[in-house]
Design an enzyme around this catalytic site. Sequence first.
Site, PDB file in Angstrom:
ATOM      1  CG  ASP A  68      29.541  33.409  41.085  1.00  0.00           C
ATOM      2  OD1 ASP A  68      29.395  34.650  41.080  1.00  0.00           O
ATOM      3  OD2 ASP A  68      28.783  32.648  41.718  1.00  0.00           O
TER       4      ASP A  68
ATOM      5  CD  GLU B 219      27.602  37.385  38.523  1.00  0.00           C
ATOM      6  OE1 GLU B 219      27.405  36.502  37.679  1.00  0.00           O
ATOM      7  OE2 GLU B 219      26.908  37.527  39.539  1.00  0.00           O
TER       8      GLU B 219
ATOM      9  CG  ASP C 196      28.617  29.449  44.609  1.00  0.00           C
ATOM     10  OD1 ASP C 196      28.523  30.602  45.021  1.00  0.00           O
ATOM     11  OD2 ASP C 196      28.076  28.471  45.162  1.00  0.00           O
TER      12      ASP C 196
END
Lengths: 192, 192
Positions: A16, A77, A150
Amino acid sequence: MTTPPARGVLRVLGIDPGLTRCGVGVVDVSPDRSARLVHVGVVRSDPAAAIEQRLAIIAAGLRAVIDDHAPEVVAVERVFAQHNRQTVMGTAQASGIALLVAGERGLPAATHTPSEVKAAVTGYGAADKRQVQAMVARVLRLDALPQPADAADALAIALCHAWRGGRAAAAASGPLTPAQRAWADAERLARR
Amino acid sequence: MTTPPARGVLRVLGIDPGLTRCGVGVVDVSPDRSARLVHVGVVRSDPAAAIEQRLAIIAAGLRAVIDDHAPEVVAVERVFAQHNRQTVMGTAQASGIALLVAGERGLPAATHTPSEVKAAVTGYGAADKRQVQAMVARVLRLDALPQPADAADALAIALCHAWRGGRAAAAASGPLTPAQRAWADAERLARR
């Protein structure tokens, strides 16, 4: 160095991307879609440091995760320009670092959008963060939700990649997308 | 390896970040603002390649320029989210790679907006690309406009950094911005 995954099991590093907190999660996913937690954490950089030093710290942290856990594929992501403009550029730069580190280690990489991740993990593309985290904890049989968010997101991205990629590659009749190709390559490696 | 710059001369690497064409320009700038071309070029990556491989190719190309020409500071054009969304993320990722490579080589880095670059080079923030390129060619006493445009832009960014940073650092009374600090450090190095 973690124990290598069992035969037929795909080890995915989910990232992430972020400048201040870059979530990292490594999971082993079996062909029956069951999954096991290998590693979860966050690479942090000091917001007061110069951008070039922050990016170098993130790259070093991601390389350490790859070297310690030997994932076969990296899933990141996808960042969108329409998000908060103040942070989007830092996030985009961090995502570039994540992809670069994969490329430099010879690993295939793929990106997934937030709604792809939500849909893959919860079955619902508009699921809220809490629902995604709860499902990640359940799938990985964790006693608590991974913290910070996260880190949980990184695990969700890794699971998404394994579950989506696997089906996509199996169902693909035309030329593969880069993500599908990455999965196919990873699957081939995992089966050796 | 190019000849090192003369004493008191600042060697700047300017980078116009891009995935397909990443412009690079190295200039030596004297305290009297006169400038000399050291190197100009473009690092290319194949649009058909996977993103992680493209970023690795760009990183390798930028490292080669730093190793060959030993700049003391790196200046990168700042990317904005409101530009063309289809390419902005790739550009932002390439800019992250440029900053990372500087940080990993221990070089200070700074970013400048396109209008800062135009204003510094032509005296006019809304100058068109052709005017900027013509001024770059004139300042560096080139027989022709540098080609492609990305290469010329990289030279403009390098000149902008030397000219703006120098004045800003000299005039600064408050705390230095990262760009000013980068220049001050670079000036100190250049004067050793």
